[in-house]
Design an enzyme around this catalytic site. Sequence first.
Site, PDB file in Angstrom:
ATOM      1  N   GLU A   2      15.237  -4.287   4.965  1.00  0.00           N
ATOM      2  CA  GLU A   2      14.248  -3.181   4.697  1.00  0.00           C
ATOM      3  C   GLU A   2      13.056  -3.962   4.035  1.00  0.00           C
ATOM      4  OE1 GLU A   2      12.542  -0.923   5.739  1.00  0.00           O
ATOM      5  OE2 GLU A   2      13.480   1.059   5.454  1.00  0.00           O
ATOM      6  N   ASP A   3      11.766  -3.441   4.341  1.00  0.00           N
ATOM      7  CA  ASP A   3      10.680  -4.190   3.667  1.00  0.00           C
ATOM      8  C   ASP A   3      10.775  -3.316   2.293  1.00  0.00           C
ATOM      9  OD1 ASP A   3      10.017  -1.512   4.850  1.00  0.00           O
ATOM     10  OD2 ASP A   3       8.143  -2.308   5.479  1.00  0.00           O
ATOM     11  N   ASP A  50      11.939   3.297  -0.604  1.00  0.00           N
ATOM     12  CA  ASP A  50      10.894   4.143  -1.303  1.00  0.00           C
ATOM     13  C   ASP A  50      11.662   5.351  -1.583  1.00  0.00           C
ATOM     14  OD1 ASP A  50       8.388   4.806  -2.069  1.00  0.00           O
ATOM     15  OD2 ASP A  50       8.002   5.626  -0.028  1.00  0.00           O
ATOM     16  N   PHE A  99       0.853   1.924  -3.510  1.00  0.00           N
ATOM     17  CA  PHE A  99       1.048   1.503  -1.915  1.00  0.00           C
ATOM     18  C   PHE A  99       0.515   0.069  -1.568  1.00  0.00           C
ATOM     19  CE2 PHE A  99       0.351   1.757   2.467  1.00  0.00           C
ATOM     20  CZ  PHE A  99       1.480   2.603   3.144  1.00  0.00           C
ATOM     21  N   ARG A 138      -0.154  -6.088   8.607  1.00  0.00           N
ATOM     22  CA  ARG A 138       1.105  -6.698   8.530  1.00  0.00           C
ATOM     23  C   ARG A 138       1.247  -8.169   8.471  1.00  0.00           C
ATOM     24  NH1 ARG A 138       4.659  -2.549   9.690  1.00  0.00           N
ATOM     25  NH2 ARG A 138       4.080  -1.086  11.106  1.00  0.00           N
TER      26      ARG A 138
HETATM   27  P1  IMP Z   1      11.735   5.740   2.542  1.00  0.00           P
HETATM   28  O1  IMP Z   1      12.293   6.317   3.905  1.00  0.00           O
HETATM   29  O2  IMP Z   1      10.691   6.739   1.793  1.00  0.00           O
HETATM   30  O3  IMP Z   1      12.603   5.141   1.758  1.00  0.00           O
HETATM   31  O4  IMP Z   1      10.601   4.648   3.444  1.00  0.00           O
HETATM   32  C1  IMP Z   1      10.788   3.433   3.752  1.00  0.00           C
HETATM   33  C2  IMP Z   1       9.850   3.018   4.562  1.00  0.00           C
HETATM   34  O5  IMP Z   1       8.380   3.351   4.054  1.00  0.00           O
HETATM   35  C3  IMP Z   1       9.547   1.683   4.429  1.00  0.00           C
HETATM   36  O6  IMP Z   1      10.285   0.933   5.305  1.00  0.00           O
HETATM   37  C4  IMP Z   1       7.927   1.452   4.752  1.00  0.00           C
HETATM   38  O7  IMP Z   1       7.916   1.507   6.119  1.00  0.00           O
HETATM   39  C5  IMP Z   1       7.301   2.632   4.204  1.00  0.00           C
HETATM   40  N1  IMP Z   1       6.728   2.423   3.088  1.00  0.00           N
HETATM   41  C6  IMP Z   1       6.985   2.982   1.785  1.00  0.00           C
HETATM   42  N2  IMP Z   1       6.004   2.513   0.633  1.00  0.00           N
HETATM   43  C7  IMP Z   1       5.207   1.785   1.648  1.00  0.00           C
HETATM   44  C8  IMP Z   1       4.174   0.932   0.958  1.00  0.00           C
HETATM   45  O8  IMP Z   1       3.821   0.904  -0.108  1.00  0.00           O
HETATM   46  N3  IMP Z   1       3.340   0.127   2.235  1.00  0.00           N
HETATM   47  C9  IMP Z   1       3.831   0.232   3.262  1.00  0.00           C
HETATM   48  N4  IMP Z   1       4.799   1.022   3.753  1.00  0.00           N
HETATM   49  C10 IMP Z   1       5.535   1.657   2.647  1.00  0.00           C
END
Ligand code: IMP
Length: 184
Positions: free
Chosen positions: A102-103, A106, A155, A168
């Site tokens: 995963e990137d 969050d 962010f 990206r």
């Molecule tokens: P989660 O389901 O809230 O954990 O979200 C994960 C996904 O939200 C990541 O894989 C990203 O694609 C997106 N995301 C969360 N924070 C950021 C950010 O700061 N920049 C860009 N994408 C984000």
Amino acid sequence: MSPSNIHKDFPILFSEQQIAERTAEIGRQIDADYAGKSVVLVGVLKGAAIFLADLARSITVDCTFDFVAVSSYGKGQKTSGAVKLIKDLDLPIEGKNIIVVEDILDTGLTLCFLRNLFEQHRPRSLRVAALLDKPSRRLEKIEADYVGFKIPNHFVVGYGMDYAERFRNVRDIRLMPPDYPEMH
Ligand code: IMP
């Protein structure tokens, strides 16, 4: 400044070199943990594509790739809360050692959803590698086994991560200014 290089005004959080060094360290850790075994790296599109490409080349254990895609934030910064599978795995993962790549971890909603989904396919093992971790935003009880960097609630864009699909391809990870004109 033209739209193509507006990101040059965004402060750098992690440089290309810092990302490369940390990715190499995670690669060495994975090599040690999976010595003599095979792994399947499962990238979560689109944000993890670049991290997966570099991580995969930092490891030497036998490895294959697969990709899934899930619904994301859409155009802005707010999560809708609901996660939907848009693209499923191509290959069976039963009995395999899976590392979900995963990137950003969050809220944890995405990874929780994917972990539950993958566990139904009975992999031999399932771990998570996240380049970035925002622990303060967590809504689900989930942690990554391999974390590049823990960051506060900012962010970020670049190195695969987008704002409304842009940035990206920016080579480092940059902070998105809260007053960015298209932000609201
Ligand atoms: P989660 O389901 O809230 O954990 O979200 C994960 C996904 O939200 C990541 O894989 C990203 O694609 C997106 N995301 C969360 N924070 C950021 C950010 O700061 N920049 C860009 N994408 C984000």
